[in-house]
Motif scaffolding. Structure first.
Motif, PDB file in Angstrom:
ATOM      1  N   ALA A 140      18.029 -30.541  58.695  1.00 23.65           N
ATOM      2  CA  ALA A 140      17.515 -31.483  59.705  1.00 23.65           C
ATOM      3  C   ALA A 140      16.868 -30.727  60.860  1.00 23.65           C
ATOM      4  O   ALA A 140      15.805 -31.107  61.369  1.00 23.65           O
ATOM      5  N   ALA A 141      17.547 -29.618  61.245  1.00 26.98           N
ATOM      6  CA  ALA A 141      16.992 -28.826  62.350  1.00 26.98           C
ATOM      7  C   ALA A 141      15.647 -28.238  61.966  1.00 26.98           C
ATOM      8  O   ALA A 141      14.692 -28.231  62.748  1.00 26.98           O
ATOM      9  N   ALA A 142      15.586 -27.755  60.693  1.00 26.53           N
ATOM     10  CA  ALA A 142      14.321 -27.161  60.226  1.00 26.53           C
ATOM     11  C   ALA A 142      13.214 -28.207  60.204  1.00 26.53           C
ATOM     12  O   ALA A 142      12.095 -27.966  60.668  1.00 26.53           O
ATOM     13  N   ILE A 143      13.572 -29.394  59.660  1.00 29.91           N
ATOM     14  CA  ILE A 143      12.563 -30.464  59.584  1.00 29.91           C
ATOM     15  C   ILE A 143      12.154 -30.887  60.991  1.00 29.91           C
ATOM     16  O   ILE A 143      10.976 -31.052  61.300  1.00 29.91           O
ATOM     17  N   GLY A 144      13.152 -30.999  61.850  1.00 33.25           N
ATOM     18  CA  GLY A 144      12.864 -31.409  63.236  1.00 33.25           C
ATOM     19  C   GLY A 144      11.961 -30.430  63.943  1.00 33.25           C
ATOM     20  O   GLY A 144      11.012 -30.804  64.630  1.00 33.25           O
ATOM     21  N   THR A 145      12.234 -29.144  63.715  1.00 33.25           N
ATOM     22  CA  THR A 145      11.402 -28.117  64.358  1.00 33.25           C
ATOM     23  C   THR A 145       9.966 -28.202  63.853  1.00 33.25           C
ATOM     24  O   THR A 145       9.008 -28.131  64.614  1.00 33.25           O
ATOM     25  N   ALA A 146       9.857 -28.383  62.507  1.00 33.04           N
ATOM     26  CA  ALA A 146       8.511 -28.463  61.926  1.00 33.04           C
ATOM     27  C   ALA A 146       7.753 -29.676  62.458  1.00 33.04           C
ATOM     28  O   ALA A 146       6.536 -29.649  62.599  1.00 33.04           O
ATOM     29  N   ALA A 147       8.515 -30.757  62.735  1.00 33.27           N
ATOM     30  CA  ALA A 147       7.847 -31.982  63.172  1.00 33.27           C
ATOM     31  C   ALA A 147       7.518 -31.985  64.657  1.00 33.27           C
ATOM     32  O   ALA A 147       6.842 -32.879  65.136  1.00 33.27           O
ATOM     33  N   LEU A 148       8.004 -30.982  65.382  1.00 25.71           N
ATOM     34  CA  LEU A 148       7.719 -30.960  66.820  1.00 25.71           C
ATOM     35  C   LEU A 148       6.221 -30.857  67.064  1.00 25.71           C
ATOM     36  O   LEU A 148       5.535 -30.114  66.377  1.00 25.71           O
ATOM     37  N   PRO A 149       5.696 -31.589  68.006  1.00 21.66           N
ATOM     38  CA  PRO A 149       4.260 -31.483  68.274  1.00 21.66           C
ATOM     39  C   PRO A 149       3.910 -30.095  68.792  1.00 21.66           C
ATOM     40  O   PRO A 149       4.736 -29.413  69.394  1.00 21.66           O
ATOM     41  N   ALA A 150       2.659 -29.733  68.529  1.00 22.24           N
ATOM     42  CA  ALA A 150       2.204 -28.402  68.951  1.00 22.24           C
ATOM     43  C   ALA A 150       2.372 -28.200  70.440  1.00 22.24           C
ATOM     44  O   ALA A 150       2.613 -27.099  70.914  1.00 22.24           O
ATOM     45  N   ALA A 151       2.279 -29.314  71.212  1.00 20.72           N
ATOM     46  CA  ALA A 151       2.331 -29.186  72.663  1.00 20.72           C
ATOM     47  C   ALA A 151       3.654 -28.626  73.145  1.00 20.72           C
ATOM     48  O   ALA A 151       3.717 -27.993  74.200  1.00 20.72           O
ATOM     49  N   ALA A 152       4.698 -28.905  72.366  1.00 22.52           N
ATOM     50  CA  ALA A 152       5.998 -28.434  72.821  1.00 22.52           C
ATOM     51  C   ALA A 152       6.164 -26.947  72.539  1.00 22.52           C
ATOM     52  O   ALA A 152       7.092 -26.325  73.016  1.00 22.52           O
ATOM     53  N   GLN A 153       5.291 -26.396  71.714  1.00 24.20           N
ATOM     54  CA  GLN A 153       5.388 -24.970  71.445  1.00 24.20           C
ATOM     55  C   GLN A 153       4.693 -24.207  72.560  1.00 24.20           C
ATOM     56  O   GLN A 153       3.862 -24.740  73.280  1.00 24.20           O
ATOM     57  N   ARG A 154       4.984 -22.952  72.657  1.00 25.34           N
ATOM     58  CA  ARG A 154       4.353 -22.120  73.658  1.00 25.34           C
ATOM     59  C   ARG A 154       2.900 -21.898  73.248  1.00 25.34           C
ATOM     60  O   ARG A 154       2.625 -21.425  72.146  1.00 25.34           O
ATOM     61  N   ALA A 155       1.984 -22.252  74.133  1.00 24.25           N
ATOM     62  CA  ALA A 155       0.569 -22.050  73.835  1.00 24.25           C
ATOM     63  C   ALA A 155       0.133 -20.673  74.322  1.00 24.25           C
ATOM     64  O   ALA A 155       0.854 -19.996  75.067  1.00 24.25           O
ATOM     65  N   GLN A 156      -1.027 -20.260  73.901  1.00 23.89           N
ATOM     66  CA  GLN A 156      -1.550 -18.952  74.271  1.00 23.89           C
ATOM     67  C   GLN A 156      -2.441 -19.063  75.523  1.00 23.89           C
ATOM     68  O   GLN A 156      -3.057 -20.105  75.750  1.00 23.89           O
ATOM     69  N   PRO A 157      -2.519 -18.009  76.315  1.00 18.45           N
ATOM     70  CA  PRO A 157      -3.365 -18.070  77.520  1.00 18.45           C
ATOM     71  C   PRO A 157      -4.845 -17.919  77.173  1.00 18.45           C
ATOM     72  O   PRO A 157      -5.480 -16.918  77.508  1.00 18.45           O
ATOM     73  N   CYS A 158      -5.355 -18.896  76.457  1.00 16.54           N
ATOM     74  CA  CYS A 158      -6.767 -18.816  76.090  1.00 16.54           C
ATOM     75  C   CYS A 158      -7.423 -20.180  76.225  1.00 16.54           C
ATOM     76  O   CYS A 158      -6.781 -21.217  76.060  1.00 16.54           O
ATOM     77  N   ILE A 159      -8.724 -20.126  76.537  1.00 14.66           N
ATOM     78  CA  ILE A 159      -9.559 -21.323  76.504  1.00 14.66           C
ATOM     79  C   ILE A 159     -10.349 -21.241  75.205  1.00 14.66           C
ATOM     80  O   ILE A 159     -11.130 -20.312  75.007  1.00 14.66           O
ATOM     81  N   GLY A 160     -10.116 -22.207  74.306  1.00  6.55           N
ATOM     82  CA  GLY A 160     -10.917 -22.258  73.088  1.00  6.55           C
ATOM     83  C   GLY A 160     -12.138 -23.113  73.368  1.00  6.55           C
ATOM     84  O   GLY A 160     -12.062 -24.094  74.091  1.00  6.55           O
ATOM     85  N   ALA A 161     -13.270 -22.716  72.824  1.00  2.00           N
ATOM     86  CA  ALA A 161     -14.485 -23.473  73.123  1.00  2.00           C
ATOM     87  C   ALA A 161     -15.277 -23.733  71.858  1.00  2.00           C
ATOM     88  O   ALA A 161     -15.328 -22.892  70.961  1.00  2.00           O
ATOM     89  N   SER A 162     -15.877 -24.911  71.787  1.00  3.67           N
ATOM     90  CA  SER A 162     -16.822 -25.228  70.716  1.00  3.67           C
ATOM     91  C   SER A 162     -18.137 -25.574  71.389  1.00  3.67           C
ATOM     92  O   SER A 162     -18.272 -26.647  71.985  1.00  3.67           O
TER      93      SER A 162
END
Lengths: 291, 406
Positions: free
Chosen positions: B20-42
């Motif tokens: 359950a913990a593994a599934i829960g972690t996988a289902a966490l939105p990307a926002a809750a993860q630590r993001a990188q100090p970068c501006i991505g641009a298209s």
């Protein structure tokens, strides 16, 4: 009345560009029974090349002559590398694909190096229009029909009165028979594509001061020039110029009295109907082959 | 036996919890993860719109140099990862996926075209990736039909707000009150029609004419004849440099000289191609780098020129407003990261509503508000009118065209 005069004037100018391009298709078709679908881009090289060379410091006449000569060389290269090897058999169509591909490459590389925006090609002939009542036209635009008519007569003279021109007609008539009497058909075809390249670039140079020189300036007019050539019957020099001018005027009348947004839709529909009624083109003749 | 049974149940329980913990972690939105100090641009870095990508890039890289020279954000340098979308929406979506999932940047920056931005609505919401537009002015980029825009922000003009600005300027300059709209036959041009019509109706002035043209049209005599015959003395124009020049040439043939007030599709190249015909043409925008600049902006321009040799002068910045917007947007991003206190997308998004920043285009106080209409940072009060004068695009106040019709 002023409006009609204006549509006739601008139609004459726009139509002459179509006519000049169609004339280039006529030259190529006459020699090789194939054409160069990069032709809109060769047209563009006349305008863009002149601008670039002027920015490098060359005076206008030298820049224009160099750009036109360069485009003629491009026309010859296209024939030698991208048409001839793919036009060996009677019904070969590989040259269509290769010339379209080369056209895209020329346009993309021009966009990458020259930039995507239009640049001015200054000439004194676009500084003040000639006004006729409430209508007007730039002197530069009046050069276009003059050039189209002059090019038509010059080509007719060349085909009828010069040895080279007669050789070109011989190749057009029967490539194998021309070879049997000592005419180098491949060289003649190469020359025809070079002449067409120069003619297209000349048209591009003439119109660039009015519409700006940009990498995409030949895309639509190249297509319309080809369409005009087909509708006229591609093997008739006077015919392609007349139809080009008529199509230009028709476009302006459609814009003026029917719809500006639907101009191309109406114009192309008209062309398709004409092609249905005259499958050989308005000035074309059915080819008779003895078997 | 009982112990064994208990042990078996315990193992199953433990396995279940771990799963359950593994599934829960996988289902966490990307926002809750630590993001990188970068501006991505298209951005449109190649192809026919390459000048727009360059317009933005020169500003963002210059601003990032300044920010990083001053210590970066949260002790780390802020990086730029720029991808080319050639102006194609599908490529912009691919780039957003790379930025949001592979690069895991804290924010994405958008380019020139509105259709590209519109195409990003769902992918951005799905990835919970904040997006910052700096040019694409389509109303629908920020004001989503479901009224639920959470992740898209913009430091640019908004078409719905631009139309009343243009109408007001047109009314102030029209002597006859006969104002017409001329627009290109694209999503942008056609999308502006209802906005302008609403603004004209609100001003109790019906449009005296409405004309369109196709991209690459070289002659607009028919449209100009109709407007001239209708007595139109002021034209609101939605188009870009090339067609604007061709329209002026058509007017010149006819001897017709109405006042032209353009949306911000025309830039400095227009002055080059139209030559003397550009004199007195007015254009809405947020900034011009020509004319008398405040010291801060003059410094920014100097640093842009030093970093990018192709920018020999302000006249080489194709879309001046876009460059200024992008510069301010980069600083707003940096300020929001600092306020968030960590590289977390949702915390960053929340912090955008608390950013107060004095930019070169406007004073953003605050930059954004939670309702979607105010995910636009530049308010109409900061919209400006520029005039082409002696080949330069200048603030109208620095030209002879402050009030008088041409």
């Amino acid at each position: 009345m002023e409006a009609i005069v204006q549509y006739l004037l601008t139609g004459l100018s726009a139509g002459s560009v179509y006519g000049l391009i169609a004339l280039g298709f006529y030259v190529m078709w006459s020699a090789a029974k194939a054409v160069n679908f990069t032709y809109g881009d060769v047209f563009m090289l006349g305008g863009v090349g002149t601008v670039v060379l002027m920015e490098l410091g060359l005076p206008l006449p030298v820049a224009a002559a160099t750009a036109i000569a360069g485009a003629a060389v491009v026309g010859a290269i296209v024939e030698r590398v991208f048409v001839r090897p793919f036009n060996r058999e009677a019904n070969s169509i590989g040259w269509m694909l290769t010339t379209i591909a080369v056209g895209i490459m020329i346009e993309s590389s021009t966009t990458a190096t020259y930039g995507p925006l239009g640049r001015p090609l200054p000439t004194p002939l676009v500084e003040h229009p000639i006004r006729i009542g409430g209508s007007g036209i730039y002197p530069q635009e009046l050069l276009l029909p003059v050039a189209a008519i002059a090019a038509t007569f010059a080509l007719e003279f060349f085909y009828k009165r010069t040895v080279l021109g007669r050789a070109m007609r011989a190749v057009s008539f029967n490539r194998v028979a021309a070879g049997l009497v000592g005419i180098d058909a491949d060289r003649i075809t190469l020359l025809a594509f070079a002449i067409a390249g120069g003619l297209g670039a000349f048209a591009g140079f003439l119109v660039a001061p009015v519409v700006q020189a940009s990498a995409s300036m030949g895309v639509i007019v190249g297509l319309k020039g080809f369409m005009v050539a087909i509708i006229a019957g591609i093997a008739n020099a006077r015919g392609v110029v007349i139809v080009g001018i008529l199509y230009g005027v028709a476009e302006k009348l459609i814009e003026g009295f029917l719809s500006t947004a639907a101009r191309d839709a109406i114009g192309f529909t008209l062309m398709i109907l004409l092609l249905l009624l005259f499958p050989q083109g308005l000035f074309g003749r059915a080819e008779v082959r003895k078997v | 036996m009982a112990t064994d049974r208990f042990s078996g149940s315990g193992r199953r329980l433990l396995l279940g919890l771990v799963s359950a913990a593994a599934i829960g972690t996988a289902a966490l939105p990307a926002a809750a993860q630590r993001a990188q100090p970068c501006i991505g641009a298209s951005w449109e870095l190649t192809g026919p719109l390459a000048h727009t990508g360059m317009t933005i890039r020169i500003a963002v890289e210059t601003a990032l140099d300044e920010i990083n020279a001053a210590g970066g954000v949260l002790g780390q340098p802020l990086r730029l990862i720029a991808y080319d979308d050639v102006g194609e929406p599908a490529r912009a979506v691919d780039n957003a996926r790379r930025i949001g999932e592979r690069d895991n940047c804290i924010v994405m920056m958008g380019g020139f075209r509105t259709p590209n931005a519109i195409a990003l609505r769902d992918p951005l919401a799905e990835m919970e990736l904040p997006w910052m537009g700096v040019i694409s002015a389509g109303t629908g980029v920020i004001e989503h039909p479901n009224n639920a825009n959470k992740w898209m922000f913009r430091v640019s003009m908004k078409d719905r707000w631009v139309a009343p600005f243009l109408v007001e300027a047109a009314k102030a300059r029209s002597r006859s009150g006969k104002i017409a709209l001329v627009f290109e036959g694209t999503a942008w041009g056609q999308g502006a029609v209802p906005d302008v019509e609403r603004a004209m109706a609100a001003a109790n002035t019906p449009l005296a004419g409405k004309e369109t043209f196709n991209i690459a049209d070289q002659d607009m005599s028919a449209q100009m004849i109709r407007l001239r015959d209708a007595g139109v003395d002021t034209i609101i124009f939605y188009g870009v440099d090339r067609e604007a020049t061709n329209m002026l040439r058509s007017m010149d043939r006819l001897g017709y000289k109405p006042t032209i007030i353009s949306a911000w599709g025309i830039g400095v190249q227009f002055a080059r191609t139209a030559g003397p015909l550009a004199e007195g043409v007015l254009v809405a925008g947020t900034y011009t780098w020509m004319g008398d600049l405040p010291p801060r902006a003059a410094g920014v321009l100097q640093r842009i020129q030093a970093k990018f040799p192709q920018i020999a002068s302000a006249a080489d910045i194709p879309l001046p407003s876009g460059t200024a917007n992008a510069y301010d947007a980069t600083y707003i991003i940096a300020e929001a990261i600092k306020l968030a206190g960590r590289f977390d997308r949702d915390a960053f998004r929340q912090a955008l509503f608390r950013v107060n920043y004095e930019g070169i285009v406007a004073n953003y106080a605050p930059a954004f508000e939670p309702r979607q209409e105010r995910h636009d940072a530049i308010l109409p009060a900061s919209y400006k009118l520029f005039a082409f004068h002696n080949g330069a695009m200048l603030p109208v106040e620095q030209t002879p065209f402050r009030q008088a019709a041409r």
